[in-house]
Each structure stands twice: as structure tokens, then as C-alpha cells.
Design a protein around this motif. Structure first.
Motif, mmCIF file in Angstrom:
data_model
loop_
_atom_site.group_PDB
_atom_site.id
_atom_site.type_symbol
_atom_site.label_atom_id
_atom_site.label_comp_id
_atom_site.label_asym_id
_atom_site.label_seq_id
_atom_site.Cartn_x
_atom_site.Cartn_y
_atom_site.Cartn_z
ATOM 1 N N ASP A 26 0.815 -1.212 -0.042
ATOM 2 C CA ASP A 26 0.002 -0.075 -0.167
ATOM 3 C C ASP A 26 0.911 1.304 -0.054
ATOM 4 O OD1 ASP A 26 -2.267 -1.556 -0.071
ATOM 5 O OD2 ASP A 26 -2.754 -1.374 1.997
ATOM 6 N N ALA A 27 2.026 1.142 0.627
ATOM 7 C CA ALA A 27 2.853 2.374 0.838
ATOM 8 C C ALA A 27 3.361 2.461 -0.575
ATOM 9 C CB ALA A 27 3.766 2.275 1.905
ATOM 10 N N GLN A 28 3.891 1.649 -1.026
ATOM 11 C CA GLN A 28 4.691 1.585 -2.335
ATOM 12 C C GLN A 28 3.644 1.762 -3.510
ATOM 13 O OE1 GLN A 28 7.215 -1.860 -3.023
ATOM 14 N NE2 GLN A 28 8.473 -0.979 -4.578
ATOM 15 N N GLY A 29 2.517 1.175 -3.603
ATOM 16 C CA GLY A 29 1.494 1.233 -4.556
ATOM 17 C C GLY A 29 1.590 0.071 -5.571
ATOM 18 N N ALA A 30 0.992 -0.354 -5.956
ATOM 19 C CA ALA A 30 0.599 -1.714 -6.810
ATOM 20 C C ALA A 30 1.334 -1.132 -8.166
ATOM 21 C CB ALA A 30 -0.842 -2.059 -7.033
ATOM 22 N N HIS A 31 2.193 -1.910 -8.682
ATOM 23 C CA HIS A 31 2.858 -1.677 -10.093
ATOM 24 C C HIS A 31 3.287 -2.822 -10.468
ATOM 25 C CE1 HIS A 31 6.078 -1.891 -6.952
ATOM 26 N NE2 HIS A 31 6.952 -2.137 -8.188
ATOM 27 N N GLY A 55 2.777 -6.628 -9.119
ATOM 28 C CA GLY A 55 2.540 -6.088 -7.441
ATOM 29 C C GLY A 55 0.996 -5.626 -7.614
ATOM 30 N N HIS A 56 0.251 -5.975 -8.536
ATOM 31 C CA HIS A 56 -1.356 -5.784 -8.203
ATOM 32 C C HIS A 56 -1.960 -6.582 -7.605
ATOM 33 C CE1 HIS A 56 -1.169 -1.866 -11.148
ATOM 34 N NE2 HIS A 56 -0.310 -2.541 -11.626
ATOM 35 N N ALA A 127 -2.417 0.258 -15.632
ATOM 36 C CA ALA A 127 -1.827 -0.453 -14.595
ATOM 37 C C ALA A 127 -0.628 -1.073 -14.875
ATOM 38 C CB ALA A 127 -2.905 -1.660 -14.263
ATOM 39 N N CYS A 128 -0.257 -1.180 -16.347
ATOM 40 C CA CYS A 128 1.127 -1.900 -16.725
ATOM 41 C C CYS A 128 2.002 -0.752 -16.994
ATOM 42 C CB CYS A 128 0.886 -2.375 -17.943
ATOM 43 S SG CYS A 128 -0.120 -4.031 -17.849
ATOM 44 N N GLU A 133 8.333 0.084 -12.773
ATOM 45 C CA GLU A 133 9.753 -0.196 -12.192
ATOM 46 C C GLU A 133 10.576 -0.772 -12.904
ATOM 47 O OE1 GLU A 133 11.813 -2.109 -8.393
ATOM 48 O OE2 GLU A 133 9.910 -1.369 -7.921
ATOM 49 N N LEU A 134 11.829 -0.110 -13.367
ATOM 50 C CA LEU A 134 12.736 -0.656 -14.443
ATOM 51 C C LEU A 134 14.100 -0.854 -13.822
ATOM 52 C CD1 LEU A 134 11.638 1.268 -17.651
ATOM 53 C CD2 LEU A 134 10.939 -0.931 -16.866
ATOM 54 N N ARG A 135 14.770 -1.953 -14.005
ATOM 55 C CA ARG A 135 15.983 -2.078 -13.477
ATOM 56 C C ARG A 135 16.893 -3.089 -14.432
ATOM 57 N NH1 ARG A 135 12.884 -3.920 -9.563
ATOM 58 N NH2 ARG A 135 13.072 -6.108 -9.243
ATOM 59 N N SER A 136 18.210 -3.091 -14.407
ATOM 60 C CA SER A 136 18.943 -4.097 -15.113
ATOM 61 C C SER A 136 20.247 -4.465 -14.309
ATOM 62 C CB SER A 136 19.697 -3.153 -16.054
ATOM 63 O OG SER A 136 20.362 -4.188 -16.842
ATOM 64 N N ARG A 137 20.463 -5.939 -14.381
ATOM 65 C CA ARG A 137 21.414 -6.703 -13.841
ATOM 66 C C ARG A 137 22.529 -6.744 -14.842
ATOM 67 N NH1 ARG A 137 20.852 -8.999 -8.828
ATOM 68 N NH2 ARG A 137 18.808 -8.849 -8.026
ATOM 69 N N THR A 138 22.384 -5.981 -15.968
ATOM 70 C CA THR A 138 23.411 -6.267 -17.130
ATOM 71 C C THR A 138 23.815 -4.884 -17.256
ATOM 72 O OG1 THR A 138 22.186 -5.489 -18.850
ATOM 73 C CG2 THR A 138 22.015 -7.801 -18.345
ATOM 74 N N ASP A 139 24.935 -4.824 -18.111
ATOM 75 C CA ASP A 139 25.682 -3.539 -18.387
ATOM 76 C C ASP A 139 24.770 -2.437 -19.313
ATOM 77 O OD1 ASP A 139 27.794 -4.178 -17.155
ATOM 78 O OD2 ASP A 139 28.902 -4.857 -18.960
#
Length: 144
Positions: A26-31, A55-56, A127-128, A133-139
């Protein structure tokens, strides 16, 4: 510390423990979160692996994102659609896409332009993309 303060602290701790993940959500919001997890060169192509989390509170039946792939020089290599399919609520999923004619070492950035499709029972189209939230574990840098 007074007895009253100790009791108040204990009640706050108990409430936080009971609220647990739902309070955090709830604090972060559904995403939706999308992580570029791995790039694997295969003959004449690049296999791209994503870790996706819905996260919905309800399942998403289909999520399709438009993405722009940039080379290491910053030039657009191609526009493509990534169909992540069904995304169950609160469960991580790995999705892989093989892009022919793409060298993994030549990929510099990935831009998520938006959601082409976002469907599900009671799921609004935004909703999408709202809070994506986007992130990468690559270069490779991932933008949105």
C-alpha cells in the motif's frame, strides 16, 4: 523510557508485523517491475531474459510492452514488442526473447516506450505503466 512509551512502541511494532507485506505494498503502490536480468549470445541472435513481477492485487491476463533497442553508439537499432503474457499477482515470472540479427555486445540501452496491451479482470489499461519500475542486472541501461 516510560511504561507508556514502551507500550506504545510495542503496539507499533506489533501493528507493523501484522500489516507486513500488504502495508508495504500500500505504501509503495501496486505496480509492475521489469528487470533486464541477462543477455545471452546465441548463433546469430541475442537471448534477452527478463524477471517480471506483478505487484497488483489481481492477475494480469496479458502485458505487451513496446521497446526501443539502442546500439552502443546511441542509435536506434529496432522497435519491438515484448509479450510477457499472463502475469499472476505477486508471483515473479521469467520471460525470454530471442532477437535475431542482434549482437548482445552491441546493445547499449533499452527504452520501454509504454504498454501496447494490458488486460485483466478489473485491471485498468494504465496498470502496466503507472509506477512501472525498471532495472537492469546487465551493463545495458533500461529506461522508461
Amino acid at each position: 523510557m516510560s511504561a507508556y512509551t514502551k507500550l506504545a512502541c510495542a503496539l507499533c511494532l506489533a501493528a507493523a508485523t501484522v500489516a507486513g507485506p500488504s502495508f508495504a505494498q500500500d505504501a509503495q503502490g501496486a505496480h509492475i517491475s521489469i528487470e533486464l536480468n541477462a543477455l545471452e549470445p546465441i548463433e546469430g541472435a541475442c537471448r534477452i531474459s527478463f524477471l517480471v513481477q506483478n505487484g497488483h492485487p489481481t492477475d494480469i491476463e496479458q502485458a505487451v510492452y513496446e521497446a526501443v533497442l539502442f546500439d552502443t553508439e546511441g542509435r536506434v537499432d529496432r522497435l519491438t514488442l515484448f509479450d510477457f503474457g499472463a502475469l499472476p499477482s505477486a508471483r515473479p515470472r521469467v520471460r525470454q526473447f530471442t532477437l535475431t540479427g542482434l549482437a548482445c555486445a552491441g546493445l547499449g540501452r533499452l527504452l520501454v516506450n509504454g504498454a501496447e496491451t494490458c488486460t485483466g479482470d478489473g485491471i485498468p489499461a494504465a496498470a502496466c505503466t503507472d509506477g512501472l519500475e525498471l532495472r537492469s542486472r546487465t551493463d545495458v541501461e533500461v529506461l522508461g
